[in-house]
Design a protein around this motif. Structure first.
Motif, PDB file in Angstrom:
ATOM      1  N   ARG A 102    -100.469  13.194   7.230  1.00 16.40           N
ATOM      2  CA  ARG A 102    -100.401  12.135   8.236  1.00 16.40           C
ATOM      3  C   ARG A 102     -99.426  12.474   9.351  1.00 16.40           C
ATOM      4  N   ARG A 103     -98.343  13.147   9.008  1.00 20.29           N
ATOM      5  CA  ARG A 103     -97.350  13.518  10.024  1.00 20.29           C
ATOM      6  C   ARG A 103     -97.792  14.717  10.853  1.00 20.29           C
ATOM      7  N   ASN A 104     -98.771  15.451  10.351  1.00 24.99           N
ATOM      8  CA  ASN A 104     -99.220  16.666  11.041  1.00 24.99           C
ATOM      9  C   ASN A 104    -100.740  16.653  11.209  1.00 24.99           C
ATOM     10  N   LEU A 147    -100.303  14.559  -3.232  1.00 28.39           N
ATOM     11  CA  LEU A 147     -99.128  15.394  -3.017  1.00 28.39           C
ATOM     12  C   LEU A 147     -98.834  15.636  -1.536  1.00 28.39           C
ATOM     13  N   LEU A 148     -99.880  15.851  -0.743  1.00 31.07           N
ATOM     14  CA  LEU A 148     -99.686  16.164   0.679  1.00 31.07           C
ATOM     15  C   LEU A 148    -100.093  15.021   1.600  1.00 31.07           C
TER      16      LEU A 148
END
Length: 323
Positions: A201-203, A195-196
């Motif tokens: 990966r972006r944060n 889900l996350l």
């Protein structure tokens, strides 16, 4: 002639300018923290049933507060940890209908609360620092479940729930206890890796329990996982832990499982020994948090008082020479 003599000086005295004042917020939090603790002790003494329900409400509110405050700091992934799930589950017990389901729910939570959750206080050096709201709530997250379980067993606020002597915890409950832990672990993996996955990966700056341990090479758990992994050939001689490496996460989950199994044994021991053993456990965990807090206050007191150095005082005297 005037001859200058040096005296040994005089002991320095407390002066207002030598003391760095605590902020008003810190003082208010300290007063409120001590008063709340004293009030809770009074409520527990006179109305233990109401106290258990009160702690269940506090457990739910603490999870909500942590979710909001941690989100502002980029720590909100910590709210998926096991201790927060146990607190949220205890808050839900207030809405469960009386009967066998309620008994089973309390039995499962009893083992978790008096096992891995409460033992996190000494393991993670939690400290009951009265002027620090974040530390108070961090202790509460790990201590509230044990308090609730104590009241639910020995002073049941659910009148239909059974005491230990009447079969509050049964051998058949061991299976649901184990399944509940693995259910949480499975849900945790789904949230983090499905889900996350893109969000994480972006944060990369966001922290979770695993990310924090994987990035802190001085942490004892980090070193234990790495050294054991190298010994077993899981990691190479020059490899280290990484929060993007699934081998590192598997090592973290294995250590967590072993810790959980070991601490579960203390909860089972309480069932065998009874109320006295449970009381001793709660007192020891409280003493641990106060012991850690005492170091904070002693060090703070030493730092707050800037003792002026003893300066030699010049004294003028008239020395008469005899002709």
């Amino acid at each position: 002639k005037k001859k200058k003599k040096k005296s040994a000086g005089r002991p320095w005295v407390w002066r207002k300018e030598d003391v760095r004042r605590w902020s008003m917020n810190e003082r208010l939090l300290f007063v409120m923290g001590v008063m709340v603790l004293g009030s809770m002790a009074q409520l527990f003494t006179h109305e233990p049933q109401i106290f258990g329900m009160f702690c269940a409400v506090l457990a739910g509110l603490t999870v909500l507060e942590k979710a909001v405050s941690y989100y502002m700091k980029g720590w909100h992934l910590f709210v998926f940890d096991f201790c927060y799930w146990v607190n949220a589950a205890y808050a839900l017990t207030l809405f469960l209908p009386s009967g066998e389901l309620s008994r089973l729910f309390h039995a499962i939570l009893f083992v978790h609360a008096n096992g891995p959750v409460v033992f996190a206080i000494p393991i993670w050096n939690q400290s009951l620092v009265f002027h620090d709201a974040e530390r108070i709530l961090s202790v509460g997250v790990h201590y509230f479940p044990a308090l609730i379980s104590y009241c639910a067993v020995w002073f049941p606020y659910d009148k239909s729930s059974l005491s230990f002597a009447q079969g509050y915890l049964r051998v058949s409950d061991i299976g649901p206890v184990v399944l509940s832990y693995f259910a949480w672990q499975l849900v945790y993996l789904i949230i983090m890796h499905v889900l996350l996955r893109g969000y994480l990966r972006r944060n990369p700056e966001l922290l979770s329990s695993f990310r924090w341990i994987a990035r802190d090479s001085s942490n004892g758990i980090h070193q234990l996982i790495l050294n054991t992994g190298k010994k077993w050939g899981v990691f190479g001689p020059k490899e280290g832990l990484s929060d993007t490496d699934f081998r590192s996460e598997c090592g973290f989950m294995l250590i967590q499982l072993i810790y959980t199994l070991v601490t579960w044994s203390f909860a089972v021991l309480i069932v065998i020994l009874g109320k006295g053993a449970h009381s001793c456990l709660l007192l020891l965990m409280l003493a641990s948090s106060l012991w850690n807090a005492s170091a904070v206050y002693i060090e703070r007191s030493d730092d707050d008082v800037k003792a002026p150095k003893l300066k030699e005082v010049e004294v003028s005297t008239n020395d008469k020479k005899e002709d």
